[in-house]
Write a protein that holds these residues in place. Structure first.
Motif, mmCIF file in Angstrom:
data_model
loop_
_atom_site.group_PDB
_atom_site.id
_atom_site.type_symbol
_atom_site.label_atom_id
_atom_site.label_comp_id
_atom_site.label_asym_id
_atom_site.label_seq_id
_atom_site.Cartn_x
_atom_site.Cartn_y
_atom_site.Cartn_z
ATOM 1 N N GLY A 34 0.834 -1.197 0.000
ATOM 2 C CA GLY A 34 0.000 0.000 0.000
ATOM 3 C C GLY A 34 0.873 1.252 0.000
ATOM 4 N N LEU A 35 0.323 2.357 -0.426
ATOM 5 C CA LEU A 35 1.082 3.602 -0.545
ATOM 6 C C LEU A 35 0.619 4.608 0.497
ATOM 7 C CD1 LEU A 35 3.015 5.585 -1.963
ATOM 8 C CD2 LEU A 35 1.118 6.132 -3.519
ATOM 9 N N LYS A 36 1.569 5.154 1.231
ATOM 10 C CA LYS A 36 1.324 6.251 2.167
ATOM 11 C C LYS A 36 2.332 7.344 1.840
ATOM 12 C CE LYS A 36 -1.587 4.013 4.900
ATOM 13 N NZ LYS A 36 -2.961 4.293 5.043
ATOM 14 N N THR A 37 1.859 8.496 1.386
ATOM 15 C CA THR A 37 2.774 9.564 0.999
ATOM 16 C C THR A 37 3.174 10.453 2.171
ATOM 17 O OG1 THR A 37 0.916 10.957 0.334
ATOM 18 C CG2 THR A 37 1.975 9.621 -1.396
ATOM 19 N N LYS A 38 2.512 10.298 3.304
ATOM 20 C CA LYS A 38 2.872 11.033 4.522
ATOM 21 C C LYS A 38 3.443 10.044 5.525
ATOM 22 C CE LYS A 38 -0.700 14.493 3.976
ATOM 23 N NZ LYS A 38 -1.898 15.121 4.555
ATOM 24 N N ALA A 39 4.514 10.440 6.200
ATOM 25 C CA ALA A 39 5.146 9.566 7.186
ATOM 26 C C ALA A 39 4.156 9.221 8.299
ATOM 27 C CB ALA A 39 6.382 10.243 7.774
ATOM 28 N N TYR A 40 4.237 7.980 8.768
ATOM 29 C CA TYR A 40 3.372 7.502 9.844
ATOM 30 C C TYR A 40 4.135 6.471 10.660
ATOM 31 C CZ TYR A 40 2.820 3.258 7.101
ATOM 32 O OH TYR A 40 3.061 2.103 6.415
ATOM 33 N N ARG A 41 3.667 6.204 11.851
ATOM 34 C CA ARG A 41 4.266 5.147 12.667
ATOM 35 C C ARG A 41 3.532 3.841 12.366
ATOM 36 N NH1 ARG A 41 7.815 6.554 16.844
ATOM 37 N NH2 ARG A 41 7.780 8.756 17.368
ATOM 38 N N ARG A 77 11.324 10.853 8.428
ATOM 39 C CA ARG A 77 11.099 11.811 9.519
ATOM 40 C C ARG A 77 9.602 12.030 9.713
ATOM 41 N NH1 ARG A 77 15.360 10.675 11.388
ATOM 42 N NH2 ARG A 77 17.297 11.532 10.633
ATOM 43 N N PRO A 78 9.163 12.407 10.905
ATOM 44 C CA PRO A 78 7.737 12.552 11.209
ATOM 45 C C PRO A 78 6.959 13.490 10.277
ATOM 46 C CG PRO A 78 9.009 12.618 13.223
ATOM 47 C CD PRO A 78 9.996 12.609 12.092
ATOM 48 N N THR A 79 7.568 14.544 9.786
ATOM 49 C CA THR A 79 6.849 15.506 8.944
ATOM 50 C C THR A 79 7.053 15.274 7.453
ATOM 51 O OG1 THR A 79 8.712 17.036 9.058
ATOM 52 C CG2 THR A 79 6.985 17.296 10.717
ATOM 53 N N MET A 80 7.666 14.172 7.091
ATOM 54 C CA MET A 80 8.030 13.898 5.709
ATOM 55 C C MET A 80 6.803 13.610 4.837
ATOM 56 S SD MET A 80 10.870 11.129 4.692
ATOM 57 C CE MET A 80 11.570 11.026 3.093
ATOM 58 N N VAL A 81 6.813 14.166 3.627
ATOM 59 C CA VAL A 81 5.782 13.916 2.618
ATOM 60 C C VAL A 81 6.506 13.681 1.295
ATOM 61 C CG1 VAL A 81 3.796 14.867 1.393
ATOM 62 C CG2 VAL A 81 4.140 15.414 3.802
ATOM 63 N N ILE A 82 6.100 12.650 0.550
ATOM 64 C CA ILE A 82 6.723 12.344 -0.735
ATOM 65 C C ILE A 82 5.647 12.148 -1.792
ATOM 66 C CG2 ILE A 82 8.803 11.320 0.274
ATOM 67 C CD1 ILE A 82 7.611 8.546 -0.307
ATOM 68 N N THR A 83 6.062 12.135 -3.041
ATOM 69 C CA THR A 83 5.144 11.870 -4.151
ATOM 70 C C THR A 83 5.090 10.368 -4.414
ATOM 71 O OG1 THR A 83 6.872 11.993 -5.829
ATOM 72 C CG2 THR A 83 5.743 14.065 -5.248
ATOM 73 N N GLU A 84 4.104 9.956 -5.184
ATOM 74 C CA GLU A 84 4.011 8.548 -5.568
ATOM 75 C C GLU A 84 5.239 8.135 -6.384
ATOM 76 O OE1 GLU A 84 1.018 5.481 -7.926
ATOM 77 O OE2 GLU A 84 0.354 7.523 -7.524
ATOM 78 N N ALA A 85 5.705 9.034 -7.252
ATOM 79 C CA ALA A 85 6.894 8.737 -8.059
ATOM 80 C C ALA A 85 8.114 8.518 -7.172
ATOM 81 C CB ALA A 85 7.158 9.863 -9.053
ATOM 82 N N ARG A 86 8.286 9.363 -6.151
ATOM 83 C CA ARG A 86 9.424 9.211 -5.234
ATOM 84 C C ARG A 86 9.290 7.917 -4.448
ATOM 85 N NH1 ARG A 86 14.248 8.638 -4.219
ATOM 86 N NH2 ARG A 86 14.965 9.238 -2.171
ATOM 87 N N ALA A 87 8.072 7.560 -4.048
ATOM 88 C CA ALA A 87 7.849 6.310 -3.325
ATOM 89 C C ALA A 87 8.279 5.115 -4.169
ATOM 90 C CB ALA A 87 6.381 6.180 -2.924
ATOM 91 N N GLU A 88 7.980 5.166 -5.459
ATOM 92 C CA GLU A 88 8.389 4.071 -6.337
ATOM 93 C C GLU A 88 9.906 4.024 -6.486
ATOM 94 O OE1 GLU A 88 7.856 2.410 -10.845
ATOM 95 O OE2 GLU A 88 6.083 3.199 -9.838
ATOM 96 N N GLU A 89 10.552 5.178 -6.577
ATOM 97 C CA GLU A 89 12.019 5.215 -6.651
ATOM 98 C C GLU A 89 12.635 4.563 -5.417
ATOM 99 O OE1 GLU A 89 13.212 9.287 -6.989
ATOM 100 O OE2 GLU A 89 12.318 9.536 -8.966
ATOM 101 N N ILE A 90 12.111 4.897 -4.245
ATOM 102 C CA ILE A 90 12.619 4.325 -2.988
ATOM 103 C C ILE A 90 12.390 2.817 -2.973
ATOM 104 C CG2 ILE A 90 12.300 4.258 -0.486
ATOM 105 C CD1 ILE A 90 11.539 7.290 -0.710
ATOM 106 N N LEU A 91 11.206 2.388 -3.405
ATOM 107 C CA LEU A 91 10.896 0.966 -3.450
ATOM 108 C C LEU A 91 11.844 0.224 -4.384
ATOM 109 C CD1 LEU A 91 9.106 -1.486 -2.807
ATOM 110 C CD2 LEU A 91 7.580 -0.731 -4.651
ATOM 111 N N ARG A 92 12.043 0.753 -5.593
ATOM 112 C CA ARG A 92 12.947 0.107 -6.547
ATOM 113 C C ARG A 92 14.376 0.018 -5.994
ATOM 114 N NH1 ARG A 92 11.420 -0.731 -11.809
ATOM 115 N NH2 ARG A 92 9.359 0.019 -12.382
ATOM 116 N N ALA A 93 14.824 1.079 -5.341
ATOM 117 C CA ALA A 93 16.182 1.067 -4.764
ATOM 118 C C ALA A 93 16.293 0.002 -3.687
ATOM 119 C CB ALA A 93 16.514 2.438 -4.196
#
Length: 65
Positions: free
Chosen positions: A18-25, A44-60
């Motif tokens: 699942g995708l969460k673009t805002k940081a959560y515990r 970090r607690p206040t972090m927000v990312i885009t769906e594209a960035r989330a995919e980049e992190i996942l692929r890495a």
């Protein structure tokens, strides 16, 4: 060695995590973002990312396994 994941495998991981673009515990209290990314040095607690960035992190992350 750098490996590649097939589109079907990537889609399955995305669906499962699942995708969460805002940081959560997560249930263990770990800061998490994107498709289950939990690097304490990066999320970090206040972090927000885009769906594209989330995919980049996942692929890495998947490139290491």
């Amino acid at each position: 060695m750098n490996r590649r994941i097939k589109a079907a495998g990537l889609a399955l991981v995305k669906q499962w995590e699942g995708l969460k673009t805002k940081a959560y515990r997560d249930v263990g209290g770990i800061w998490t973002i994107g498709y289950g990314h939990t690097s304490a040095a990066e999320v970090r607690p206040t972090m927000v990312i885009t769906e594209a960035r989330a995919e980049e992190i996942l692929r890495a992350g998947l490139a290491h396994v």
